[in-house]
Design a protein around this motif. Structure first.
Motif, mmCIF file in Angstrom:
data_model
loop_
_atom_site.group_PDB
_atom_site.id
_atom_site.type_symbol
_atom_site.label_atom_id
_atom_site.label_comp_id
_atom_site.label_asym_id
_atom_site.label_seq_id
_atom_site.Cartn_x
_atom_site.Cartn_y
_atom_site.Cartn_z
ATOM 1 N N ARG A 193 -3.641 -7.452 4.013
ATOM 2 C CA ARG A 193 -3.313 -6.082 3.658
ATOM 3 C C ARG A 193 -4.171 -5.108 4.465
ATOM 4 O O ARG A 193 -5.327 -5.379 4.753
ATOM 5 N N VAL B 59 -2.032 2.580 -6.425
ATOM 6 C CA VAL B 59 -2.007 3.369 -5.204
ATOM 7 C C VAL B 59 -1.579 4.797 -5.520
ATOM 8 O O VAL B 59 -0.665 5.031 -6.314
ATOM 9 N N GLN C 203 -2.063 -3.697 -8.084
ATOM 10 C CA GLN C 203 -2.221 -2.657 -7.070
ATOM 11 C C GLN C 203 -2.063 -1.301 -7.733
ATOM 12 O O GLN C 203 -1.075 -1.045 -8.414
ATOM 13 N N ARG D 259 0.789 -1.223 0.000
ATOM 14 C CA ARG D 259 0.000 0.000 0.000
ATOM 15 C C ARG D 259 0.827 1.282 0.000
ATOM 16 O O ARG D 259 0.402 2.308 0.512
#
Length: 648
Positions: free
Chosen positions: A139, A530, A528, A95
């Motif tokens: 996560r 981010v 992902q 993250r």
């Protein structure tokens, strides 16, 4: 490859299959029968941590992952930068926490915390991959159960339990390019309620760059006794590493001679011993468990500069005691799980530069989860944690002084829920608060000279899963709003300093899926996206450094029933800001890159032979770079390896 193309690649593969499955698959199709660790207790798959990913020993073997780090990166889809030590370790980033990512996630091995009060990643290479039963990746904020530094998430590694009777063992040998040599062996034996297990491993590699040779030896031995409705045991793990330090390059040097070093004489070593005793016991509706662990570590380094060598040594010790209690109650279609526990950790470090430090922490936590069965299964969980820290640092010798002596008290909480809105369709949500405190290294070099304030994060996640154990697609939207984020700011003072940043934010989406394309073909993937930015202060709106906006990994496996197997993986990492570019004014960025790895294996009785390769396209790239167009640590070029494994 563009971000849109990457997202489409995963979406087309998995979304196309999932709706049909949601309509046609019978209700009995659920998760594979894998035992997991839920609220820090062994549980069944129905109590898997909400939104978690589980990597099994079978998946690790099929992918040919040679280390725990490789398994997390290749199979779990967690973006990671290779360690600067030349080992198989990764600095994982869940993250988008950049260069401080290892301090914003927690690594746990058999209930014992490996993450420490130092600026260093957990040395996962010291855990033999053959001893791993499963790896659970959760996560997002997890401070209620795991405390300090769990904002990005947790990686929980569970080692294998010996069988009730009989024995088994494995011998593995590997050779490859770049001077790669590895030999490891492990065995377990059980006799009527008593069992022993042991393992030994040796690894050598010259690595891709000059002056980056790495050597490691590790050992483990364990014993356990069966109790009535429980077990008790002890385990000793030992590891020794010696490695050369290649140092950083300028961008021009990277393009001209990426394998060179400007520090041909620098070297370091790492020695670690960890002794763990544990007990598990079930009494009626209550489960009791506890670990008592003691770890001692010695790290040495020598750096050569114009005025000669500079030597440093530090020794640290950490003791953890973690007793906990669980009550399970079944009331018709309702299952209630209540967990309460205490974490007591004492850590201290002595250094050759005379600045010593220590930390004591005491935590108590309570978590309750209710699971409703029926046509629409649902789960609701809530938890709280209170933790106090007593930290001090002092200088020995002629100029003895107390650098700081402080107490900090922090709270975490979370509320989670999931609901099956239809057969094979689940929605979940998580909201909470997590925290982390500054390490002794960070407090030793601050912009004000005073210890840093605790970092806090408000965490939110919304997710959905469609599918079953054969075909599934999961999407998670997340947001972390941080205050007093602890970070190294290169723009402060003459050479930079650690500081509490103005408010920052991480928000994005994670997508992961898997599909059984045919009887012998499996596809899995992770994405992902981010956005990591400053939300206030002098850098408001700027992008955080060393955070790729998009990362994508996909794996295709071929698994016929004739003893053959093949596995191919592709990973794409987006461009990112250099480590020193807080103002986002650097003339360049770390370029995006794509890497390909593959493995083919053939079983012949008790033997398995394999050919594997990393970075098959021999891509010249880097993801570690700590100054604008400089401080670059090139990643490895192509490497081919052959291996043989014998199971008995």
């Amino acid at each position: 490859m563009t971000p849109r193309a990457c997202a489409s690649a995963i979406s087309l593969c998995f979304i196309a299959a999932a709706p049909a499955l949601a309509q046609d698959a019978p209700r009995s199709q659920t998760l594979a029968p894998v035992v997991v660790t839920g609220a820090r207790f062994t549980s069944d798959p129905a109590m898997l941590p909400i939104g978690a990913t589980v990597i099994t020993a079978d998946e690790i073997r099929r992918a040919g992952a040679g280390s725990v780090g490789e398994a997390i990166n290749k199979i779990g889809g967690v973006f990671g930068r290779k360690s600067l030590t030349g080992s198989s370790d990764y600095v994982f980033d869940m993250r988008g926490f950049g260069s401080n990512s290892s301090n914003n996630m927690v690594v746990v091995v058999d209930g014992v915390r490996m993450s420490e009060n130092e600026l260093s990643e957990a040395a996962l290479s010291t855990i033999q991959i053959d001893s791993v039963e499963r790896i659970e990746i959760t996560r997002g904020g997890s401070s209620v159960l795991y405390g300090d530094g769990a904002t990005g998430g947790i990686i929980n590694i569970v080692t294998k339990h010996p069988g009730k009777q009989g024995g088994r063992g494995t011998v593995y040998a590997e050779v490859g390019q770049l001077g790669q040599r590895e030999l490891r062996a492990s065995a377990t034996q059980s006799w009527n309620g008593f069992s022993l297990d042991a393992g030994i491993g040796a690894q050598r590699s010259d690595n891709y760059r000059d002056n980056n040779k790495f050597e490691q030896n590790n050992y483990h031995i364990g014993a356990q006794w069966a109790l009535q409705n429980g077990r008790v045991g002890v385990r000793l793990d030992r590891a020794n590493q010696d490695y050369r330090l290649a140092g950083g390059l300028s961008l021009a040097e990277f393009h001209a001679t990426p394998r060179k070093t400007n520090s041909p004489n620098d070297f370091a070593s790492y020695d670690s011993d960890r002794l763990t005793a544990f007990i598990e016991r079930r009494i009626g509706a209550f489960d009791l468990a506890a670990e008592l662990s003691h770890r001692e570590k010695t790290a040495k380094s020598t750096y050569y500069r114009s005025n000669g060598p500079s030597n440093s040594v530090y020794e640290s010790k950490q003791t953890q005691f973690s007793p906990r209690l669980r009550h399970l109650g079944q009331f018709g279609d309702l299952l209630n799980e209540m967990v309460a526990g205490i974490d007591l950790i004492r850590w201290n470090r002595t250094t050759s530069w005379m600045d010593d430090s220590s930390q004591k922490s005491q935590a108590i936590y309570l978590r309750d989860e209710i699971k409703f069965d029926g046509p629409h299964r649902a789960r609701v969980a809530a938890g709280v944690r209170h933790e106090t820290f007593d930290k001090d640092s002092f200088t020995r010798g002629q100029f003895a002084r107390t650098n700081y002596d402080l107490k900090q008290s922090l709270n975490a909480w979370d509320l989670q829920g999931s609901y099956d809105v239809a057969p094979l369709v689940n929605l979940h949500a998580k909201v909470g608060q997590s925290y982390r405190i500054a390490t002794s290294d960070e407090n030793g070099s601050t912009s004000t000279g005073a210890p840093l304030l605790p970092q806090k994060s408000r965490d939110l996640e919304l997710g959905a899963t469609v599918g079953d154990s054969a075909h599934s697609l999961t999407a998670r939207l997340f947001r972390h709003r941080l205050t007093n984020e602890i970070y190294y700011d290169p723009t402060l003072m003459q050479y930079g300093a650690n500081t509490n940043l103005a408010p920052t934010r991480r928000e994005g989406i994670e997508i992961e899926g898997k599909a059984q394309l045919a009887a012998n073909w499996r596809l899995s993937g992770h994405l992902q996206h981010v956005k990591a930015t400053f939300s206030e202060g002098p850098h408001a709106g700027k992008t955080m450094v060393l955070v790729p906006k998009n990362t994508v990994s996909m794996r295709l496996s071929w698994l016929p029933n004739d003893g053959q197997s093949a596995d191919v993986g592709v990973q794409w990492v987006d461009s990112q800001r250099y480590g020193g570019d807080f103002s986002n004014t650097c003339s360049g960025q770390i370029p995006s890159f794509t890497t390909v790895d593959a493995r083919y294996a053939r079983k012949l009785g008790a033997w398995e032979f394999a050919l594997s390769g990393k970075n098959l396209s021999d891509k010249k790239y880097f993801s570690n770079a700590y100054a604008c167009n400089g401080g670059i640590y090139p990643s490895d070029g192509r490497q081919l390896k052959v291996s043989a494994r014998y199971d008995f």
